[in-house]
Design an enzyme around this catalytic site. Structure first.
Site, PDB file in Angstrom:
ATOM      1  N   TYR A  89      -4.165   7.499  -0.317  1.00 16.29           N
ATOM      2  CA  TYR A  89      -4.958   8.592   0.255  1.00 16.29           C
ATOM      3  C   TYR A  89      -4.743   9.939  -0.421  1.00 16.29           C
ATOM      4  O   TYR A  89      -5.677  10.525  -0.953  1.00 16.29           O
ATOM      5  CB  TYR A  89      -4.653   8.723   1.762  1.00 16.29           C
ATOM      6  N   PRO A 102     -13.111   6.101   7.798  1.00 19.84           N
ATOM      7  CA  PRO A 102     -13.893   5.056   8.471  1.00 19.84           C
ATOM      8  C   PRO A 102     -14.475   5.597   9.779  1.00 19.84           C
ATOM      9  O   PRO A 102     -14.062   6.661  10.246  1.00 19.84           O
ATOM     10  CB  PRO A 102     -12.840   3.979   8.766  1.00 19.84           C
ATOM     11  N   HIS A 328      -8.280   8.838   7.575  1.00 21.25           N
ATOM     12  CA  HIS A 328      -7.583   7.553   7.571  1.00 21.25           C
ATOM     13  C   HIS A 328      -6.076   7.648   7.292  1.00 21.25           C
ATOM     14  O   HIS A 328      -5.327   6.722   7.625  1.00 21.25           O
ATOM     15  CB  HIS A 328      -8.247   6.668   6.498  1.00 21.25           C
ATOM     16  N   SER A 444      -1.872  -6.202   7.954  1.00 19.50           N
ATOM     17  CA  SER A 444      -1.013  -5.287   8.695  1.00 19.50           C
ATOM     18  C   SER A 444       0.468  -5.546   8.417  1.00 19.50           C
ATOM     19  O   SER A 444       0.918  -6.690   8.385  1.00 19.50           O
ATOM     20  CB  SER A 444      -1.283  -5.458  10.185  1.00 19.50           C
ATOM     21  N   SER A 544     -12.026  -5.502   5.290  1.00 17.40           N
ATOM     22  CA  SER A 544     -10.992  -5.634   6.315  1.00 17.40           C
ATOM     23  C   SER A 544     -11.595  -6.086   7.625  1.00 17.40           C
ATOM     24  O   SER A 544     -12.762  -5.838   7.919  1.00 17.40           O
ATOM     25  CB  SER A 544     -10.167  -4.369   6.497  1.00 17.40           C
ATOM     26  N   GLN A 545     -10.747  -6.784   8.358  1.00 17.31           N
ATOM     27  CA  GLN A 545     -11.158  -7.224   9.685  1.00 17.31           C
ATOM     28  C   GLN A 545     -10.806  -6.124  10.689  1.00 17.31           C
ATOM     29  O   GLN A 545      -9.658  -5.702  10.773  1.00 17.31           O
ATOM     30  CB  GLN A 545     -10.419  -8.513  10.065  1.00 17.31           C
TER      31      GLN A 545
HETATM   32  N1  COA Z   1      -7.169 -23.624  13.785  1.00 16.14           N
HETATM   33  C1  COA Z   1      -7.590 -23.090  14.959  1.00 16.14           C
HETATM   34  N2  COA Z   1      -7.438 -21.767  15.280  1.00 16.14           N
HETATM   35  C2  COA Z   1      -6.842 -20.973  14.369  1.00 16.14           C
HETATM   36  C3  COA Z   1      -6.385 -21.471  13.131  1.00 16.14           C
HETATM   37  C4  COA Z   1      -6.580 -22.863  12.860  1.00 16.14           C
HETATM   38  N3  COA Z   1      -6.171 -23.407  11.709  1.00 16.14           N
HETATM   39  N4  COA Z   1      -5.840 -20.455  12.446  1.00 16.14           N
HETATM   40  C5  COA Z   1      -5.939 -19.350  13.217  1.00 16.14           C
HETATM   41  N5  COA Z   1      -6.524 -19.679  14.393  1.00 16.14           N
HETATM   42  C6  COA Z   1      -6.778 -18.794  15.537  1.00 16.14           C
HETATM   43  C7  COA Z   1      -5.595 -17.891  15.818  1.00 16.14           C
HETATM   44  O1  COA Z   1      -4.662 -18.542  16.648  1.00 16.14           O
HETATM   45  C8  COA Z   1      -6.257 -16.707  16.485  1.00 16.14           C
HETATM   46  O2  COA Z   1      -6.524 -17.047  17.829  1.00 16.14           O
HETATM   47  P1  COA Z   1      -6.871 -15.921  18.946  1.00 16.14           P
HETATM   48  O3  COA Z   1      -8.284 -15.481  18.702  1.00 16.14           O
HETATM   49  O4  COA Z   1      -6.727 -16.671  20.203  1.00 16.14           O
HETATM   50  O5  COA Z   1      -5.858 -14.818  18.766  1.00 16.14           O
HETATM   51  C9  COA Z   1      -7.579 -16.603  15.782  1.00 16.14           C
HETATM   52  O6  COA Z   1      -7.829 -17.891  15.222  1.00 16.14           O
HETATM   53  C10 COA Z   1      -7.592 -15.549  14.699  1.00 16.14           C
HETATM   54  O7  COA Z   1      -6.644 -15.846  13.689  1.00 16.14           O
HETATM   55  P2  COA Z   1      -6.972 -15.607  12.144  1.00 16.14           P
HETATM   56  O8  COA Z   1      -8.425 -15.581  11.940  1.00 16.14           O
HETATM   57  O9  COA Z   1      -6.186 -16.558  11.335  1.00 16.14           O
HETATM   58  O10 COA Z   1      -6.532 -14.173  11.787  1.00 16.14           O
HETATM   59  P3  COA Z   1      -5.652 -13.078  12.410  1.00 16.14           P
HETATM   60  O11 COA Z   1      -6.208 -12.644  13.704  1.00 16.14           O
HETATM   61  O12 COA Z   1      -4.233 -13.464  12.339  1.00 16.14           O
HETATM   62  O13 COA Z   1      -5.949 -11.900  11.357  1.00 16.14           O
HETATM   63  C11 COA Z   1      -5.416 -10.495   9.538  1.00 16.14           C
HETATM   64  C12 COA Z   1      -5.514 -11.943  10.033  1.00 16.14           C
HETATM   65  C13 COA Z   1      -4.993 -10.486   8.098  1.00 16.14           C
HETATM   66  C14 COA Z   1      -6.771  -9.821   9.655  1.00 16.14           C
HETATM   67  C15 COA Z   1      -4.374  -9.761  10.441  1.00 16.14           C
HETATM   68  O14 COA Z   1      -3.107 -10.344  10.278  1.00 16.14           O
HETATM   69  C16 COA Z   1      -4.226  -8.317  10.098  1.00 16.14           C
HETATM   70  O15 COA Z   1      -3.412  -7.943   9.287  1.00 16.14           O
HETATM   71  N6  COA Z   1      -5.013  -7.455  10.737  1.00 16.14           N
HETATM   72  C17 COA Z   1      -4.993  -6.039  10.493  1.00 16.14           C
HETATM   73  C18 COA Z   1      -6.075  -5.675   9.541  1.00 16.14           C
HETATM   74  C19 COA Z   1      -6.224  -4.201   9.456  1.00 16.14           C
HETATM   75  O16 COA Z   1      -5.269  -3.472   9.335  1.00 16.14           O
HETATM   76  N7  COA Z   1      -7.470  -3.733   9.562  1.00 16.14           N
HETATM   77  C20 COA Z   1      -7.764  -2.348   9.605  1.00 16.14           C
HETATM   78  C21 COA Z   1      -7.755  -1.749   8.267  1.00 16.14           C
HETATM   79  S1  COA Z   1      -8.179  -0.063   8.370  1.00 16.14           S
END
Ligand code: COA
Length: 633
Positions: A89, A102, A328, A444, A544-545
């Site tokens: 940044y 954002p 941000h 994260s 990003s998610q």
């Molecule tokens: N089979 C069935 N379900 C599964 C699965 C599989 N093989 N793998 C994952 N899932 C499920 C998880 O248990 C979770 O369930 P929930 O909805 O009940 O919580 C769901 O699917 C989502 O998991 P997944 O899609 O693997 O991702 P996550 O939620 O762990 O997200 C990241 C991954 C990288 C996005 C997250 O760790 C992260 O870092 N997020 C922050 C991003 C960020 O900072 N964004 C802002 C930037 S400004």
């Protein structure tokens, strides 16, 4: 609440959470080569491999830098935080709107008149004050990780910066000032922007916080005052939309005058900015609302009714176009979502109240901030306005809701929804450009003290193999081969995700090694001058998610001129994508990308469905042909 949660909630997180690790040098160098091999030409890769091996050889520069990093880790709560903040940044000279800030876009609000809009704003302001009290008194519930590696407590430090931060522009680098003691020193205030004028809204009068009805009345006074054309001052907020060096130069010109210094000091120390916007005059589609949040529509609309340096700006448009714009550098989108959801739940949960005169005090009108202008400053205002207009004209935005399926379908395939969506983005890119490019996905690091993010490099070799099989015109791949490649790609992506969120990704580590070499006044190591390293840091696809539990979505711009900024919000049965690129670049088109994404998501679903049907079909020679086979264990 568990004992651990209690301990962390009371602000002890720095002592409880582990420190971000420094990955082993060899591991990072091997992974770096693995990440880039399929993205660069063979000759270039050979050269890179030799450079990387030399860097990592026993006794070489890599080992010296690694040792220094390990020492730094011992001394600091988070060895990468300052390095990352500057690199991501503060050193970036690009304008904040579109390029960095954002936005959260709220559902379009149905305001009947300006009073409705002001009631919404008053309710939102009270919500901010309630949320801030929860933060200040450390009463926010502790965040606990969900999804991958669920259950671990997360660092809460980003919340403490929501209303206490200000990003000062600098000639070479910006400064992020976080004033965690601000609350106790002076009575708090917000800044309200209306018709490009800025007003001081004291939220405390006679030692008592204003109630919602009083805030509503103060906002009405602000609106009235802003309509007085004779008192109207030039649109100073537009300066904050400029490149950081340009704004820093303009600020130096402004602070020569006492009135300007006073106004700046009030803005820089406020809790947040509330922007009461004029109707934007365009249909309030998701895409248009996203544009209005990101750049305000330029000087002719609401682009100057902003102060982009302030971390939280709440936008309330008289036409119901509302949302939040964030600076941000103090925090990630996830924290912005938590705060926004708290506010929206509060607003939807509280019916419109008519103002009871008995519940309000006769308060003096809010004060308009004064600015001194001269011909030099006037020229700066015009130049900033022109540059913002160019940015406005350049942003190609497409917010797309994929309605066919969401997280639940993907989970049924026993795949990680996030990994699946990332692979769909790779497929979309490949369909558009016939190759994969360096991709950034935020991961994260909040499992660690002061954790921010690292990068999941989603353009894996396995993703490339999969998208090639899906787009092969000679149709050489069977469904089972494609399915195997999809599973391999999802696994590679999921493995990378787990490595990243446990502090084992490569980007922060390489940045740390580079920064340490600079601090030691070393000649820049060859690995960081290499063409491959430079290309690998040009994130053509920046993703990003940002999931929400309330109806709203996040959006942001691309990080490079020829790139896409793609934010996604996976819901159980649909996924919202906001795709941004620049019109000036002839290689990109958000509409074309969205079309490819839609096609790809449908093709992958069809592949999964065909494979599931094939799996449940009994083999022809089977003695139990005709009977459905039991699936599962
Ligand atoms: N089979 C069935 N379900 C599964 C699965 C599989 N093989 N793998 C994952 N899932 C499920 C998880 O248990 C979770 O369930 P929930 O909805 O009940 O919580 C769901 O699917 C989502 O998991 P997944 O899609 O693997 O991702 P996550 O939620 O762990 O997200 C990241 C991954 C990288 C996005 C997250 O760790 C992260 O870092 N997020 C922050 C991003 C960020 O900072 N964004 C802002 C930037 S400004």
């Amino acid at each position: 609440m568990s004992a651990l949660q209690k301990q962390v909630t009371r602000g002890q997180d720095r002592h409880v959470l582990p420190k971000v690790p420094v990955p082993p040098l060899k591991q990072t160098l091997d992974n770096y080569l693995k990440c880039v091999q399929h993205l660069v030409k063979e000759e270039q890769f050979k050269k890179t491999k030799a450079i990387v091996e030399k860097f990592g050889a026993p006794g070489s520069v890599g080992e010296i830098l690694q040792k220094k990093l390990l020492e730094r880790k011992d001394k600091k709560a988070n060895w990468v935080y300052d390095y990352w903040l500057e690199d991501m940044y503060l050193n970036n000279r690009l304008a904040l709107p579109v390029n960095s800030n954002p936005a959260m876009v709220f559902p379009k609000q149905a305001f009947r008149d300006h009073k409705d809009a002001l009631r919404f704003a008053a309710c939102l302001i009270c919500g901010v004050l309630e949320y801030k009290t929860l933060i200040d008194t450390r009463q926010l519930p502790l965040d606990v990780a969900r999804g991958q590696l669920a259950g671990t407590p997360l660092c809460m430090a980003q919340y403490y910066r929501l209303f206490t931060s200000y990003r000062y522009p600098g000639l070479k680098t910006d400064t992020l000032k976080v004033d965690l003691n601000a609350a106790s020193l002076v009575p708090e205030h917000m800044i309200v922007a209306c018709k490009n004028q800025f007003f001081l809204l004291d939220i405390v009068a006679n030692n008592k916080q204003l109630n919602e009805a009083e805030i509503f009345l103060q906002l009405e006074k602000i609106m009235k005052m802003s309509e007085n054309a004779e008192e109207r001052l030039p649109p100073f907020g537009i300066l904050t939309s400029d490149g950081r060096t340009e704004w820093a130069q303009a600020r130096e010109a402004l602070i020569k005058d006492q009135a300007n210094r006073d106004s700046l000091a009030l803005i820089e120390s406020c809790i947040c900015v509330v922007c009461l916007d004029e109707p934007c005059g365009i249909p309030p589609s998701d895409t248009n609302r996203a544009l209005m949040m990101l750049h305000g529509g330029g000087g002719e609309r609401n682009g100057a009714n902003r102060w982009y340096d302030k971390s939280m700006q709440f936008v309330v448009g008289m036409d119901g176009v509302c949302g939040v714009v964030c600076e941000h550098s103090p925090f990630e989108g996830i924290v912005m979502v938590e705060c926004s959801e708290f506010l929206m739940k509060r607003i939807t949960g509280s019916p419109f109240r008519t103002v009871q005169p008995s519940s309000t005090r006769a308060l003096p009108p809010p004060r308009r901030l004064l600015w001194k202008c001269n011909s030099h400053v006037q020229a700066l205002l015009e130049a900033s306005g022109d540059r913002l207009q160019r940015l406005v004209n350049n942003l190609d935005m497409d917010v797309f809701t994929f309605e066919t399926y969401g997280k639940e379908f993907i989970k049924k395939q026993k795949m990680s929804p996030d990994a699946f969506i990332q692979i769909s983005l790779q497929l979309a890119f490949y369909k558009c450009r016939g190759r994969l490019v360096s991709t950034y996905e935020s991961a994260s690091l909040r499992r660690f003290q002061e954790g921010r993010v690292d990068n999941i490099r989603s353009a894996t070799a396995e993703a490339l193999a999969f998208v090639r099989s899906m787009t092969d015109e000679r149709a050489t791949f069977t469904d089972s081969e494609k399915m195997k490649r999809l599973k391999d790609a999802v696994k590679a992506q999921t493995d990378y995700t787990i490595a990243a969120i446990t502090g084992m990704a490569i980007d922060n580590h390489l940045l740390g090694l580079l920064k340490v070499s600079k601090q030691l006044n070393m000649e820049k190591p060859e690995i960081f001058c290499d063409e491959t390293y430079l290309a690998s840091n040009h994130f053509t696809l920046s993703t990003s998610q940002v999931p929400t539990t309330v109806e709203m979505f996040c959006c942001y711009g691309p990080v490079v001129p020829n790139g896409y900024g793609t934010c996604y919000n996976p819901q159980p049965h649909h996924i919202v994508f906001s795709v941004a690129s620049f019109w000036e670049n002839t290689e990109t088109s958000s509409a074309v990308f969205v079309k490819a994404l839609n096609e790809g998501l449908l093709e992958i679903r069809d592949l999964c469905n065909r494979s599931a049907t094939a799996d449940t079909k009994p083999p022809e020679s089977s003695p139990v042909a005709g009977q459905p086979r039991k699936s599962g264990k």
